[in-house]
Design a protein around this motif. Sequence first.
Motif, short mmCIF file in Angstrom:
data_model
loop_
_atom_site.label_atom_id
_atom_site.label_comp_id
_atom_site.label_asym_id
_atom_site.label_seq_id
_atom_site.Cartn_x
_atom_site.Cartn_y
_atom_site.Cartn_z
N PHE A 1 49.76 21.57 -34.31
CA PHE A 1 49.82 20.47 -34.68
C PHE A 1 49.68 19.41 -33.95
CE2 PHE A 1 54.01 22.42 -34.05
CZ PHE A 1 54.61 21.28 -33.39
N PRO A 2 49.15 18.16 -34.40
CA PRO A 2 49.22 16.85 -33.17
C PRO A 2 50.51 16.42 -33.02
CG PRO A 2 48.69 16.41 -35.51
CD PRO A 2 48.91 18.03 -35.62
N VAL A 3 50.83 15.86 -31.97
CA VAL A 3 52.19 15.43 -31.64
C VAL A 3 51.86 13.93 -30.93
CG1 VAL A 3 54.09 15.40 -30.06
CG2 VAL A 3 53.19 17.60 -31.04
N SER A 4 52.36 13.04 -31.59
CA SER A 4 52.26 11.63 -30.94
C SER A 4 53.63 10.87 -30.50
CB SER A 4 51.63 10.66 -31.99
OG SER A 4 52.42 10.47 -33.01
N LEU A 5 53.83 10.11 -29.57
CA LEU A 5 55.10 9.50 -29.01
C LEU A 5 54.84 8.00 -29.12
CD1 LEU A 5 57.87 9.62 -27.92
CD2 LEU A 5 56.93 10.34 -25.66
N ARG A 6 55.76 7.28 -29.55
CA ARG A 6 55.95 5.74 -29.38
C ARG A 6 57.10 5.72 -28.64
NH1 ARG A 6 54.88 0.80 -33.31
NH2 ARG A 6 55.77 -0.77 -32.05
N ILE A 7 57.06 4.89 -27.56
CA ILE A 7 58.20 4.41 -26.95
C ILE A 7 58.46 3.09 -27.04
CG2 ILE A 7 59.44 4.40 -24.79
CD1 ILE A 7 58.14 6.85 -23.98
N ASP A 8 59.27 2.43 -27.56
CA ASP A 8 59.35 0.97 -28.01
C ASP A 8 60.86 0.48 -27.58
OD1 ASP A 8 58.83 -1.50 -28.87
OD2 ASP A 8 59.30 -1.04 -30.88
N ASP A 9 60.90 0.49 -26.26
CA ASP A 9 62.28 0.28 -25.52
C ASP A 9 62.19 -0.54 -24.45
OD1 ASP A 9 64.70 0.24 -24.36
OD2 ASP A 9 65.04 2.32 -24.83
N PRO A 10 62.25 -2.11 -24.66
CA PRO A 10 62.11 -3.21 -23.61
C PRO A 10 63.02 -2.83 -22.28
CG PRO A 10 63.13 -4.07 -25.41
CD PRO A 10 62.81 -2.46 -25.79
N LEU A 11 63.80 -1.94 -22.47
CA LEU A 11 64.87 -1.99 -21.38
C LEU A 11 64.56 -0.81 -20.42
CD1 LEU A 11 68.24 -2.55 -23.03
CD2 LEU A 11 67.05 -4.11 -21.94
N VAL A 12 63.58 0.04 -20.72
CA VAL A 12 62.99 1.00 -20.02
C VAL A 12 61.71 0.78 -19.31
CG1 VAL A 12 62.39 3.38 -19.98
CG2 VAL A 12 64.08 2.56 -21.45
N ALA A 13 61.63 0.93 -18.04
CA ALA A 13 60.62 0.81 -16.80
C ALA A 13 59.42 1.51 -17.39
CB ALA A 13 60.79 0.95 -15.70
N GLU A 14 58.28 1.04 -17.28
CA GLU A 14 57.10 1.81 -17.94
C GLU A 14 56.99 2.84 -17.17
OE1 GLU A 14 52.00 1.01 -17.91
OE2 GLU A 14 53.57 -0.69 -17.50
N GLU A 15 57.19 3.05 -16.01
CA GLU A 15 57.27 4.25 -15.10
C GLU A 15 58.03 5.15 -15.75
OE1 GLU A 15 57.54 5.99 -10.46
OE2 GLU A 15 57.80 3.79 -10.90
N THR A 16 59.12 4.83 -15.95
CA THR A 16 60.26 5.89 -16.78
C THR A 16 59.56 6.40 -17.94
OG1 THR A 16 61.86 4.83 -15.63
CG2 THR A 16 62.60 6.19 -17.47
N ALA A 17 59.19 5.41 -18.82
CA ALA A 17 58.64 5.91 -20.14
C ALA A 17 57.32 6.86 -19.78
CB ALA A 17 57.99 4.53 -20.87
N GLY A 18 56.69 6.55 -18.79
CA GLY A 18 55.44 7.66 -18.83
C GLY A 18 55.87 8.91 -18.09
N GLU A 19 56.84 9.03 -17.35
CA GLU A 19 57.15 10.30 -16.96
C GLU A 19 58.13 10.72 -17.86
OE1 GLU A 19 59.70 9.19 -13.56
OE2 GLU A 19 58.15 8.89 -12.23
N SER A 20 58.73 10.22 -18.62
CA SER A 20 59.70 10.98 -19.95
C SER A 20 58.69 11.43 -20.97
CB SER A 20 60.61 9.75 -20.52
OG SER A 20 61.34 9.41 -19.52
N GLY A 21 57.48 10.60 -21.30
CA GLY A 21 56.45 11.24 -22.06
C GLY A 21 55.73 12.42 -21.68
N ASP A 22 55.45 12.49 -20.38
CA ASP A 22 54.70 13.54 -19.66
C ASP A 22 55.78 14.98 -19.79
OD1 ASP A 22 52.76 12.26 -18.97
OD2 ASP A 22 53.33 11.75 -16.75
N ALA A 23 57.05 14.51 -19.60
CA ALA A 23 58.12 15.68 -19.81
C ALA A 23 58.24 16.27 -21.01
CB ALA A 23 59.47 15.32 -19.36
N VAL A 24 58.11 15.40 -22.07
CA VAL A 24 57.95 15.82 -23.56
C VAL A 24 56.87 16.82 -23.76
CG1 VAL A 24 57.45 15.11 -25.73
CG2 VAL A 24 59.15 14.31 -24.49
N PHE A 25 55.62 16.47 -23.24
CA PHE A 25 54.40 17.34 -23.43
C PHE A 25 54.46 18.49 -22.80
CE2 PHE A 25 53.22 12.88 -25.40
CZ PHE A 25 52.83 13.65 -26.53
#
Length: 241
Positions: free
Chosen positions: A3-27
């Motif tokens: 099944f397809p998986v998508s992730l939207r992070i909409d958190d202005p208090l989180v740095a872009e790098e942290t968001a990217g690393e967190s997304g990588d960890a999820v997948f």
Amino acid sequence: MGFPVSLRIDDPLVAEETAGESGDAVFAWLRAVDERFSPFKAGSEVSRYDRGELSADELSADLVDVLDICERYRAATGGAFDVRLPGRGLDPCAVVKGWSVQRAADLLTSAGLSRFCLNAGGDVVVSGGPWRVGVRHPELADRLCVVLDLTDAAVATSARYERGDHILDGRTGRPVTGIDSLTVVAPTLTEADTVATAAFALGPEGVEWAAAQEDCEVYAVLPGGRVLRSGGFPTSDAAAA
């Protein structure tokens, strides 16, 4: 996991790098789950256990957790929900999907993210909110039958429209046809996804059963278009498209 998986992070208090690393960890986690728990991969832990190559004492804590959930819902439904159907191998996918995606959401929370939407094949877990989540109409692919307002919650739908009559009643071994779609909202996707599948396996009586589960709300469409819903189902004021 098919099944397809998508992730939207909409958190202005989180740095872009942290968001990217967190997304990588999820997948990375979801890919690892597929390798470990898919009954369609000969080398997975599930397949090896099913063939008797692993004893119960040798199983990982994760698989023990999944199998415990499977057994709990088998007992709760009187065998209607069963991951060990006669003539078939062990297939815990009905639990693994919601369980693994919820664990992925927990990874995001642990990384400090407080507002995100993780969508796995139409089953959704959200943090923060409110988020508007649409549920597909069971007969009209380009329409929604209901729109939800969700905050810190999860929603899962079991239905016949994508894979046909693929959910079997474990008591009879026959496909369930008395429901077109059944949607459950719960605090976690582990609960929402498993309750939705288990309730669907029970047939029309499963709607009342699902609504009686702790912290669960349900919306079901029966053949002919009849709708059954629990009183607390979080419908948006906006009309479905």
